[in-house]
Design a protein around this motif. Structure first.
Motif, PDB file in Angstrom:
ATOM      1  N   GLU A 166       0.808  -1.218   0.000  1.00 41.61           N
ATOM      2  CA  GLU A 166       0.000   0.000   0.000  1.00 41.61           C
ATOM      3  C   GLU A 166       0.848   1.277   0.000  1.00 41.61           C
ATOM      4  N   SER A 167       1.948   1.282   0.750  1.00 43.04           N
ATOM      5  CA  SER A 167       2.705   2.538   0.813  1.00 43.04           C
ATOM      6  C   SER A 167       3.280   2.882  -0.560  1.00 43.04           C
ATOM      7  N   ILE A 168       3.684   1.869  -1.322  1.00 42.42           N
ATOM      8  CA  ILE A 168       4.219   2.128  -2.668  1.00 42.42           C
ATOM      9  C   ILE A 168       3.090   2.502  -3.625  1.00 42.42           C
ATOM     10  N   LEU A 169       1.996   1.784  -3.521  1.00 44.33           N
ATOM     11  CA  LEU A 169       0.869   2.033  -4.436  1.00 44.33           C
ATOM     12  C   LEU A 169       0.211   3.381  -4.185  1.00 44.33           C
ATOM     13  N   SER A 170       0.455   3.947  -3.036  1.00 42.92           N
ATOM     14  CA  SER A 170      -0.237   5.206  -2.709  1.00 42.92           C
ATOM     15  C   SER A 170       0.238   6.359  -3.591  1.00 42.92           C
ATOM     16  N   ILE A 171       1.283   6.106  -4.403  1.00 43.54           N
ATOM     17  CA  ILE A 171       1.714   7.140  -5.356  1.00 43.54           C
ATOM     18  C   ILE A 171       0.584   7.498  -6.335  1.00 43.54           C
ATOM     19  N   ARG A 172      -0.399   6.607  -6.492  1.00 42.61           N
ATOM     20  CA  ARG A 172      -1.477   6.870  -7.461  1.00 42.61           C
ATOM     21  C   ARG A 172      -2.580   7.753  -6.891  1.00 42.61           C
ATOM     22  N   TYR A 173      -2.573   7.968  -5.558  1.00 40.65           N
ATOM     23  CA  TYR A 173      -3.682   8.697  -4.948  1.00 40.65           C
ATOM     24  C   TYR A 173      -3.429  10.206  -4.932  1.00 40.65           C
ATOM     25  N   PRO A 174      -4.503  11.012  -5.021  1.00 39.69           N
ATOM     26  CA  PRO A 174      -4.346  12.443  -4.761  1.00 39.69           C
ATOM     27  C   PRO A 174      -4.022  12.655  -3.283  1.00 39.69           C
ATOM     28  N   PRO A 175      -3.428  13.758  -2.920  1.00 41.77           N
ATOM     29  CA  PRO A 175      -3.002  14.826  -3.824  1.00 41.77           C
ATOM     30  C   PRO A 175      -1.795  14.389  -4.662  1.00 41.77           C
ATOM     31  N   TYR A 176      -1.811  14.812  -5.962  1.00 38.07           N
ATOM     32  CA  TYR A 176      -0.800  14.359  -6.910  1.00 38.07           C
ATOM     33  C   TYR A 176       0.504  15.165  -6.830  1.00 38.07           C
ATOM     34  N   ALA A 177       0.448  16.311  -6.154  1.00 40.12           N
ATOM     35  CA  ALA A 177       1.603  17.228  -6.167  1.00 40.12           C
ATOM     36  C   ALA A 177       2.890  16.492  -5.819  1.00 40.12           C
ATOM     37  N   GLY A 178       3.894  16.649  -6.720  1.00 41.50           N
ATOM     38  CA  GLY A 178       5.216  16.081  -6.477  1.00 41.50           C
ATOM     39  C   GLY A 178       5.344  14.612  -6.813  1.00 41.50           C
ATOM     40  N   LYS A 179       4.253  13.992  -7.291  1.00 44.29           N
ATOM     41  CA  LYS A 179       4.321  12.536  -7.504  1.00 44.29           C
ATOM     42  C   LYS A 179       4.627  12.139  -8.953  1.00 44.29           C
ATOM     43  N   LEU A 180       4.299  13.053  -9.904  1.00 38.82           N
ATOM     44  CA  LEU A 180       4.393  12.656 -11.317  1.00 38.82           C
ATOM     45  C   LEU A 180       5.815  12.271 -11.713  1.00 38.82           C
ATOM     46  N   SER A 181       6.790  13.099 -11.297  1.00 44.21           N
ATOM     47  CA  SER A 181       8.167  12.815 -11.727  1.00 44.21           C
ATOM     48  C   SER A 181       8.645  11.492 -11.139  1.00 44.21           C
ATOM     49  N   LYS A 182       8.225  11.215  -9.900  1.00 40.96           N
ATOM     50  CA  LYS A 182       8.634   9.933  -9.294  1.00 40.96           C
ATOM     51  C   LYS A 182       7.974   8.772 -10.028  1.00 40.96           C
ATOM     52  N   PHE A 183       6.694   8.995 -10.379  1.00 43.02           N
ATOM     53  CA  PHE A 183       5.979   7.921 -11.071  1.00 43.02           C
ATOM     54  C   PHE A 183       6.654   7.611 -12.408  1.00 43.02           C
ATOM     55  N   LYS A 184       6.998   8.718 -13.129  1.00 42.05           N
ATOM     56  CA  LYS A 184       7.645   8.534 -14.442  1.00 42.05           C
ATOM     57  C   LYS A 184       8.999   7.858 -14.275  1.00 42.05           C
ATOM     58  N   ALA A 185       9.742   8.287 -13.257  1.00 47.18           N
ATOM     59  CA  ALA A 185      11.062   7.679 -13.050  1.00 47.18           C
ATOM     60  C   ALA A 185      10.915   6.187 -12.821  1.00 47.18           C
ATOM     61  N   ALA A 186       9.818   5.823 -12.203  1.00 42.91           N
ATOM     62  CA  ALA A 186       9.632   4.402 -11.880  1.00 42.91           C
ATOM     63  C   ALA A 186       9.046   3.608 -13.033  1.00 42.91           C
ATOM     64  N   SER A 187       8.273   4.284 -13.911  1.00 40.41           N
ATOM     65  CA  SER A 187       7.518   3.453 -14.859  1.00 40.41           C
ATOM     66  C   SER A 187       7.782   3.724 -16.332  1.00 40.41           C
ATOM     67  N   ALA A 188       8.282   4.929 -16.682  1.00 35.13           N
ATOM     68  CA  ALA A 188       8.404   5.230 -18.114  1.00 35.13           C
ATOM     69  C   ALA A 188       9.517   4.400 -18.748  1.00 35.13           C
ATOM     70  N   LEU A 189       9.227   3.794 -19.857  1.00 33.64           N
ATOM     71  CA  LEU A 189      10.240   3.049 -20.602  1.00 33.64           C
ATOM     72  C   LEU A 189      10.889   3.999 -21.604  1.00 33.64           C
ATOM     73  N   VAL A 190      12.187   3.918 -21.700  1.00 34.90           N
ATOM     74  CA  VAL A 190      12.907   4.821 -22.601  1.00 34.90           C
ATOM     75  C   VAL A 190      13.064   4.123 -23.947  1.00 34.90           C
ATOM     76  N   PRO A 191      12.698   4.819 -25.048  1.00 33.99           N
ATOM     77  CA  PRO A 191      12.768   4.142 -26.355  1.00 33.99           C
ATOM     78  C   PRO A 191      14.200   3.785 -26.731  1.00 33.99           C
ATOM     79  N   ASP A 192      14.350   2.669 -27.373  1.00 35.81           N
ATOM     80  CA  ASP A 192      15.675   2.280 -27.868  1.00 35.81           C
ATOM     81  C   ASP A 192      15.716   2.483 -29.379  1.00 35.81           C
ATOM     82  N   PHE A 193      15.033   3.543 -29.843  1.00 35.24           N
ATOM     83  CA  PHE A 193      15.013   3.855 -31.286  1.00 35.24           C
ATOM     84  C   PHE A 193      14.949   5.374 -31.431  1.00 35.24           C
ATOM     85  N   ASP A 194      15.456   5.858 -32.595  1.00 36.82           N
ATOM     86  CA  ASP A 194      15.455   7.301 -32.799  1.00 36.82           C
ATOM     87  C   ASP A 194      14.265   7.727 -33.649  1.00 36.82           C
ATOM     88  N   ARG A 195      14.230   9.039 -33.988  1.00 38.15           N
ATOM     89  CA  ARG A 195      13.074   9.578 -34.731  1.00 38.15           C
ATOM     90  C   ARG A 195      12.985   9.061 -36.167  1.00 38.15           C
TER      91      ARG A 195
END
Ligand SMILES: NC(=O)c1ccc[n+]([C@@H]2O[C@H](COP(=O)([O-])OP(=O)(O)OC[C@H]3O[C@@H](n4cnc5c(N)ncnc54)[C@H](O)[C@@H]3O)[C@@H](O)[C@H]2O)c1
Ligand SMILES: CC1=C(/C=C/C(C)=C/C=C/C(C)=C/C=C/C=C(C)/C=C/C=C(C)/C=C/C=C(\C)C=O)C(C)(C)CCC1
Length: 510
Positions: free
Chosen positions: A446-475
């Motif tokens: 629960e403490s980790i999953l609570s990143i999804r709950y409001p208030p969202y302030a300050g959470k987006l960058s952490k969420f992205k750092a944890a979940s965004a996949l970086v493309p291995d291809f160029d434009r």
């Protein structure tokens, strides 16, 4: 005399469907042991009455005992044994593949849920195999089933009803007999899936009737299946195998080749070999042979007769007919164009039109023009020729250097105009289940999953750092090789280790 077919009174249809639906909603068919017992009982009902299946096929189609026992009764008996042997394996929950470590704690899995109360509508040509084949899969998957055999094979339809009533629990599996009005009454009901085998015109009617209820449909349709014979083919094999494709069940086979495109150089040898093969298969001619079927009814006989009456081609072998017996001889015709009456529709009969072509490119272009998505495709030639044909065509299935051969446990189905959905073997189970993804989120997360709950302030960058996949291809679509640099920058970019790292980032931030 065999059994007589009695149509189901239309005023009983709704109640019979409701009873099957009720049994599903009472979860009667969820229990895997229940399904196995049903399948085993069905096996013995068929085995103990196999002679009636053979007799019914003789009466409806003059189908030879060999063909009935190999492609009808034997086929479905094997299908049942194969299914009962494997069912415990197939029903097991599957571990969900490709799950990032961050989500592994939720124990993701796929459960194979039955769809519900389903309808199977069969065809006449292989009345047992094509009606009971889908039914076996539907039972295995835990559905309740309403079965509508083809009225065009009436003795077989009656025997189907008999074995179903002997073998299966009537509250879960029921047979409705009838023609268009009865089928229309069935289509007015709500289904969880409809499995239809038959022609494309009726297939469209089924798909339209299913649409208002958003009912999924499997359509096993016919096709204008080409055989492409290159100059590198073996003429004797071409003739023997293509003749088999049109003598089995008198060519009333959805997968049989509708026409042959043969390299002009090879045509004389292929024709000669057809004549030899015909003598070998039927030394006294097809009419006097116990090994040759008749056309199912007068309507189909007249349809076939008009195809041959209207051809501009030259009959090279066969050509005799007998209306009283509904006999049509295997008939080889050299045609001048794919616009000939023998090529412009699916014959579903024993015609073998041959069109000489200049080269493989012409053959491929003609085949794609006639129908670009047939049910089957039959290339004969060298390995290179065959690869070229495969790379430039589409079809439900392909038998290289053969006619309509299908390994019984291989998935079978059309594409585009020849239908959609596949069955047989494991696919017969898969086609009747809903793959239901199931997760269970542990409370300690629960403490980790609570990143999804409001208030969202300050959470987006952490969420992205944890979940965004970086493309291995160029434009420009080029693949990048960043190696370790990428690994460090992305904390792994999706690997298990990195997932742990990223999860740690999130945890640290909470
Ligand atoms: N892909 C396959 O597995 C497969 C197998 C066999 C046959 N086929 C195709 O089926 C065709 C010949 O078989 P058939 O004559 O039994 O097909 P069909 O389409 O005439 O009949 C199939 C079923 O549909 C029902 N039906 C007929 N008209 C209907 C209507 N207006 N409304 C509702 N239901 C209706 C029939 O009662 C029968 O049960 C050929 O095109 C053949 O290629 C395909
Ligand atoms: C190599 C050795 C052996 C192997 C022998 C083999 C592989 C034999 C294969 C025989 C075959 C392929 C027989 C096929 C018969 C098929 C029949 C009669 C019909 C099927 C009809 C169907 C599926 C119709 C479908 C219709 C549809 C879908 C639509 O209308 C051994 C095993 C002999 C051992 C020595 C070595």
């Amino acid at each position: 005399m065999g059994l007589d077919l009695e149509f189901t009174p239309q005023d009983q249809i709704q109640a019979r469907v409701s009873a099957a639906r009720k049994s599903f909603l009472e979860h009667k068919t969820r229990d895997v042991e229940f399904r196995l017992v049903q399948l085993r009982k069905l096996y013995w009902a068929i085995k103990d009455h196999e002679h009636e299946l053979v007799e019914a096929c003789t009466q409806d189609l003059n189908k030879p005992q060999f063909e009935t026992e190999v492609a009808e009764s034997g086929w479905i008996l094997n299908d049942i044994v194969f299914t009962t042997r494997n069912l415990h394996k197939w029903v097991k929950d599957e571990k969900a593949p490709d799950i990032d470590l961050s989500f592994k704690f939720m124990n993701p899995k796929i459960r194979k849920d039955p769809l519900g109360c389903v309808l199977v509508i069969g065809a006449f040509n292989f009345p047992f195999q094509l009606t009971l084949g889908p039914v076996i899969g539907a039972i295995a998957a835990g559905n309740t089933v309403v079965i509508k055999p083809s009225e065009n094979a009436p003795r077989c339809a009656a025997v189907i009803q008999k074995v179903i009533e002997i073998g299966l629990d009537p509250s879960c599996y029921t047979v409705i007999q009838g023609a268009v009005p009865e089928t229309q009454a069935l289509l007015a009901e709500r289904w969880d899936k409809i499995f239809f085998t038959g022609g494309a015109n009726v297939g469209r009617i089924i798909a339209k009737a299913a649409a208002p209820h958003l009912t999924p449909v499997v359509l096993e349709l016919g096709g204008m299946n080409p055989a492409i014979v290159t100059k590198n083919a073996n003429p004797r094999l071409v003739a023997r195998r293509m003749l088999w494709g049109k003598t089995m069940n008198a060519g009333q086979v959805c997968t049989s080749q509708n026409y042959l495109l043969v390299d002009r150089q090879l045509v004389p040898q292929v024709v000669e070999e057809f004549k030899k093969a015909y003598k070998e298969f039927f030394p006294k001619g097809a009419k006097d042979s116990p090994d040759y079927s008749r056309i199912i009814n007068d309507g189909h006989y007249q349809r076939l007769k008009s195809m041959i009456d209207n051809t501009k081609g030259k009959i090279l072998m066969g050509g005799t007919m007998d209306e009283k017996e509904r006999f049509i001889e295997p008939t080889l015709v050299q045609v001048e164009s794919v616009d000939d009456s023998l090529c412009t529709q699916e014959s579903f009969g024993p015609f073998i039109p041959i069109l000489p072509v200049e080269n493989l490119d012409e053959a491929i272009s003609l085949a794609n023009g006639v129908q670009s998505t047939p049910l089957g495709l039959y290339p004969f030639g060298s390995k290179t020729d065959i690869e070229k044909i495969l790379a430039n065509t589409r079809s439900g299935g392909v038998s290289c250097n053969d006619a309509a051969l299908h390994i019984p446990t291989l998935p079978f189905g059309g594409v585009g105009e020849s239908g959609y959905g596949a069955y047989r073997g494991r696919a017969s189970f898969d086609v009747w289940v809903h793959r239901r993804p199931i997760t269970a989120s542990p409370s300690w997360l629960e403490s980790i999953l609570s990143i999804r709950y409001p208030p969202y302030a300050g959470k987006l960058s952490k969420f992205k750092a944890a979940s965004a996949l970086v493309p291995d291809f160029d434009r420009d679509g080029r693949k990048l090789r960043l190696g370790w640099l990428r690994f460090i920058l992305t904390l792994g970019g999706g690997s298990t280790k990195a997932g742990a790292g990223r999860a740690a980032v999130v945890a640290a931030g909470e």
